[in-house]
Design a protein around this motif. Structure first.
Motif, PDB file in Angstrom:
ATOM      1  N   HIS A 172       0.807  -1.215   0.000  1.00  0.00           N
ATOM      2  CA  HIS A 172       0.000   0.000   0.000  1.00  0.00           C
ATOM      3  C   HIS A 172       0.843   1.270   0.000  1.00  0.00           C
ATOM      4  O   HIS A 172       0.383   2.310  -0.450  1.00  0.00           O
ATOM      5  CB  HIS A 172      -0.977   0.005   1.180  1.00  0.00           C
ATOM      6  CG  HIS A 172      -0.323   0.100   2.516  1.00  0.00           C
ATOM      7  ND1 HIS A 172       0.238  -0.987   3.135  1.00  0.00           N
ATOM      8  CD2 HIS A 172      -0.148   1.147   3.345  1.00  0.00           C
ATOM      9  CE1 HIS A 172       0.736  -0.611   4.292  1.00  0.00           C
ATOM     10  NE2 HIS A 172       0.521   0.683   4.448  1.00  0.00           N
ATOM     11  N   ALA A 173       2.067   1.213   0.468  1.00  0.00           N
ATOM     12  CA  ALA A 173       2.929   2.405   0.467  1.00  0.00           C
ATOM     13  C   ALA A 173       3.412   2.758  -0.939  1.00  0.00           C
ATOM     14  O   ALA A 173       3.840   3.889  -1.170  1.00  0.00           O
ATOM     15  CB  ALA A 173       4.124   2.187   1.383  1.00  0.00           C
ATOM     16  N   MET A 174       3.317   1.825  -1.881  1.00  0.00           N
ATOM     17  CA  MET A 174       3.758   2.101  -3.247  1.00  0.00           C
ATOM     18  C   MET A 174       2.837   3.099  -3.947  1.00  0.00           C
ATOM     19  O   MET A 174       3.262   3.775  -4.884  1.00  0.00           O
ATOM     20  CB  MET A 174       3.825   0.795  -4.049  1.00  0.00           C
ATOM     21  CG  MET A 174       4.440   0.934  -5.413  1.00  0.00           C
ATOM     22  SD  MET A 174       6.111   1.610  -5.421  1.00  0.00           S
ATOM     23  CE  MET A 174       7.017   0.278  -4.687  1.00  0.00           C
ATOM     24  N   LEU A 175       1.612   3.247  -3.474  1.00  0.00           N
ATOM     25  CA  LEU A 175       0.691   4.212  -4.069  1.00  0.00           C
ATOM     26  C   LEU A 175       1.279   5.614  -4.006  1.00  0.00           C
ATOM     27  O   LEU A 175       1.388   6.295  -5.026  1.00  0.00           O
ATOM     28  CB  LEU A 175      -0.659   4.172  -3.353  1.00  0.00           C
ATOM     29  CG  LEU A 175      -1.674   5.185  -3.850  1.00  0.00           C
ATOM     30  CD1 LEU A 175      -2.596   4.515  -4.855  1.00  0.00           C
ATOM     31  CD2 LEU A 175      -2.465   5.755  -2.714  1.00  0.00           C
ATOM     32  N   VAL A 176       1.697   6.032  -2.839  1.00  0.00           N
ATOM     33  CA  VAL A 176       2.231   7.392  -2.702  1.00  0.00           C
ATOM     34  C   VAL A 176       3.659   7.488  -3.226  1.00  0.00           C
ATOM     35  O   VAL A 176       4.051   8.530  -3.763  1.00  0.00           O
ATOM     36  CB  VAL A 176       2.144   7.883  -1.249  1.00  0.00           C
ATOM     37  CG1 VAL A 176       0.709   8.049  -0.842  1.00  0.00           C
ATOM     38  CG2 VAL A 176       2.867   6.958  -0.309  1.00  0.00           C
ATOM     39  N   THR A 177       4.427   6.423  -3.094  1.00  0.00           N
ATOM     40  CA  THR A 177       5.801   6.453  -3.606  1.00  0.00           C
ATOM     41  C   THR A 177       5.798   6.631  -5.118  1.00  0.00           C
ATOM     42  O   THR A 177       6.483   7.510  -5.653  1.00  0.00           O
ATOM     43  CB  THR A 177       6.549   5.169  -3.219  1.00  0.00           C
ATOM     44  OG1 THR A 177       6.533   5.019  -1.801  1.00  0.00           O
ATOM     45  CG2 THR A 177       7.971   5.197  -3.704  1.00  0.00           C
TER      46      THR A 177
ATOM     47  N   ILE B 229       2.592  -3.715  -7.297  1.00  0.00           N
ATOM     48  CA  ILE B 229       2.276  -3.430  -8.702  1.00  0.00           C
ATOM     49  C   ILE B 229       0.875  -2.817  -8.805  1.00  0.00           C
ATOM     50  O   ILE B 229       0.672  -1.827  -9.517  1.00  0.00           O
ATOM     51  CB  ILE B 229       2.397  -4.704  -9.556  1.00  0.00           C
ATOM     52  CG1 ILE B 229       3.869  -5.101  -9.697  1.00  0.00           C
ATOM     53  CG2 ILE B 229       1.744  -4.524 -10.923  1.00  0.00           C
ATOM     54  CD1 ILE B 229       4.087  -6.466 -10.303  1.00  0.00           C
ATOM     55  N   ALA B 230      -0.087  -3.391  -8.101  1.00  0.00           N
ATOM     56  CA  ALA B 230      -1.457  -2.866  -8.150  1.00  0.00           C
ATOM     57  C   ALA B 230      -1.521  -1.437  -7.615  1.00  0.00           C
ATOM     58  O   ALA B 230      -2.125  -0.550  -8.236  1.00  0.00           O
ATOM     59  CB  ALA B 230      -2.393  -3.773  -7.352  1.00  0.00           C
ATOM     60  N   PHE B 231      -0.895  -1.193  -6.480  1.00  0.00           N
ATOM     61  CA  PHE B 231      -0.921   0.156  -5.913  1.00  0.00           C
ATOM     62  C   PHE B 231      -0.066   1.130  -6.719  1.00  0.00           C
ATOM     63  O   PHE B 231      -0.378   2.313  -6.790  1.00  0.00           O
ATOM     64  CB  PHE B 231      -0.491   0.129  -4.451  1.00  0.00           C
ATOM     65  CG  PHE B 231      -1.578  -0.350  -3.529  1.00  0.00           C
ATOM     66  CD1 PHE B 231      -2.658   0.462  -3.237  1.00  0.00           C
ATOM     67  CD2 PHE B 231      -1.517  -1.611  -2.967  1.00  0.00           C
ATOM     68  CE1 PHE B 231      -3.660   0.023  -2.396  1.00  0.00           C
ATOM     69  CE2 PHE B 231      -2.508  -2.055  -2.126  1.00  0.00           C
ATOM     70  CZ  PHE B 231      -3.597  -1.242  -1.842  1.00  0.00           C
ATOM     71  N   GLY B 232       1.009   0.645  -7.320  1.00  0.00           N
ATOM     72  CA  GLY B 232       1.807   1.493  -8.199  1.00  0.00           C
ATOM     73  C   GLY B 232       1.013   1.935  -9.419  1.00  0.00           C
ATOM     74  O   GLY B 232       1.125   3.078  -9.871  1.00  0.00           O
ATOM     75  N   MET B 233       0.198   1.026  -9.957  1.00  0.00           N
ATOM     76  CA  MET B 233      -0.650   1.387 -11.091  1.00  0.00           C
ATOM     77  C   MET B 233      -1.695   2.426 -10.680  1.00  0.00           C
ATOM     78  O   MET B 233      -1.965   3.365 -11.427  1.00  0.00           O
ATOM     79  CB  MET B 233      -1.321   0.140 -11.661  1.00  0.00           C
ATOM     80  CG  MET B 233      -0.358  -0.782 -12.362  1.00  0.00           C
ATOM     81  SD  MET B 233      -1.132  -2.293 -12.940  1.00  0.00           S
ATOM     82  CE  MET B 233      -1.914  -1.686 -14.414  1.00  0.00           C
ATOM     83  N   LEU B 234      -2.252   2.273  -9.481  1.00  0.00           N
ATOM     84  CA  LEU B 234      -3.216   3.268  -8.999  1.00  0.00           C
ATOM     85  C   LEU B 234      -2.559   4.632  -8.818  1.00  0.00           C
ATOM     86  O   LEU B 234      -3.138   5.664  -9.164  1.00  0.00           O
ATOM     87  CB  LEU B 234      -3.836   2.808  -7.680  1.00  0.00           C
ATOM     88  CG  LEU B 234      -4.853   1.686  -7.768  1.00  0.00           C
ATOM     89  CD1 LEU B 234      -5.271   1.237  -6.378  1.00  0.00           C
ATOM     90  CD2 LEU B 234      -6.061   2.126  -8.559  1.00  0.00           C
ATOM     91  N   GLY B 235      -1.357   4.627  -8.273  1.00  0.00           N
ATOM     92  CA  GLY B 235      -0.626   5.879  -8.115  1.00  0.00           C
ATOM     93  C   GLY B 235      -0.295   6.512  -9.454  1.00  0.00           C
ATOM     94  O   GLY B 235      -0.333   7.733  -9.606  1.00  0.00           O
ATOM     95  N   GLY B 236       0.027   5.685 -10.438  1.00  0.00           N
ATOM     96  CA  GLY B 236       0.318   6.189 -11.776  1.00  0.00           C
ATOM     97  C   GLY B 236      -0.900   6.788 -12.457  1.00  0.00           C
ATOM     98  O   GLY B 236      -0.784   7.735 -13.235  1.00  0.00           O
TER      99      GLY B 236
ATOM    100  N   ALA C 243       0.106   4.397 -15.775  1.00  0.00           N
ATOM    101  CA  ALA C 243      -0.247   3.215 -14.995  1.00  0.00           C
ATOM    102  C   ALA C 243       0.763   2.091 -15.234  1.00  0.00           C
ATOM    103  O   ALA C 243       1.160   1.392 -14.298  1.00  0.00           O
ATOM    104  CB  ALA C 243      -1.657   2.749 -15.347  1.00  0.00           C
ATOM    105  N   LEU C 244       1.185   1.924 -16.480  1.00  0.00           N
ATOM    106  CA  LEU C 244       2.159   0.880 -16.790  1.00  0.00           C
ATOM    107  C   LEU C 244       3.498   1.142 -16.099  1.00  0.00           C
ATOM    108  O   LEU C 244       4.095   0.229 -15.517  1.00  0.00           O
ATOM    109  CB  LEU C 244       2.349   0.774 -18.304  1.00  0.00           C
ATOM    110  CG  LEU C 244       3.263  -0.350 -18.785  1.00  0.00           C
ATOM    111  CD1 LEU C 244       2.627  -1.698 -18.478  1.00  0.00           C
ATOM    112  CD2 LEU C 244       3.524  -0.216 -20.266  1.00  0.00           C
ATOM    113  N   VAL C 245       3.955   2.380 -16.146  1.00  0.00           N
ATOM    114  CA  VAL C 245       5.221   2.715 -15.488  1.00  0.00           C
ATOM    115  C   VAL C 245       5.079   2.593 -13.971  1.00  0.00           C
ATOM    116  O   VAL C 245       5.995   2.133 -13.291  1.00  0.00           O
ATOM    117  CB  VAL C 245       5.701   4.117 -15.908  1.00  0.00           C
ATOM    118  CG1 VAL C 245       6.875   4.572 -15.082  1.00  0.00           C
ATOM    119  CG2 VAL C 245       6.069   4.107 -17.369  1.00  0.00           C
TER     120      VAL C 245
END
Length: 183
Positions: free
Chosen positions: A45-50, A159-166, A119-121
């Protein structure tokens, strides 16, 4: 004019406004991580903001290494604040995500205007969690098969949260440009 001190392509030219914006993105990434220290029991979950703040740092300035600079600042601040049990690996975690974002920005200059590519990145940046988790568990002496499964589970959430952040980045960049904060 000295060609070594002042390169023609502007790789090392960073205005004060851009440097301040990168610094603010790094500070907000660290502050958001402080607020997300709650044990949500959701992997990654921290990957969203990162991913969001590092993509925002790179997309808002013309500096080619904007995400790496923000990742270096955020990782150093995280080490200084003593986050988690990882110690110096916090710097590696931020820099791994930042290098992926900067490399994508070099190959796709208009990346930050498109939802799909952001989102991909963001997902690719979240995938770096596999390597950092694997390295930490390897150094702790975890069995190889268990380590791979644990790292895959951690990376899946990241990966899921990174896509949301992207997905949030193009909207915020358009608003910042409309209000004249970035050019």
């Amino acid at each position: 004019m000295n060609p070594i001190a002042e390169p023609a392509d502007g790789l090392f030219r960073l205005s004060l406004k851009e440097a301040l914006f990168i610094g603010f993105c790094a500070v907000f990434a660290v502050l958001a991580r402080v607020m997300l220290r709650l044990h949500l029991h959701v992997s990654g979950h921290a990957m969203l903001v990162t991913a969001f703040f590092l993509l925002l740092a790179r997309g808002s300035v013309r500096y080619r290494l904007g995400a790496s600079f923000a990742g270096l600042l955020a990782g150093s601040a995280s080490i200084f604040l003593g986050f988690a049990k990882n110690g110096p690996f916090m710097l590696v975690k931020y820099l791994a995500v930042a290098v992926v974002i900067d490399m994508a920005g070099l190959f796709f200059p208009r990346l930050f205007r498109n939802y799909f590519w952001c989102a991909l990145v963001g997902g690719c940046a979240g995938a770096t969690k596999f390597f950092t988790t694997y390295a930490i568990n390897f150094l702790a002496g975890m069995d190889r098969e268990v380590n791979i499964l644990n790292s895959l589970l951690e990376a899946g959430g990241a990966i899921a949260f990174g896509m949301l952040g992207g997905l949030l980045v193009p909207v915020v960049l358009r608003r910042l440009k409309a209000y004249g904060v970035i050019s």
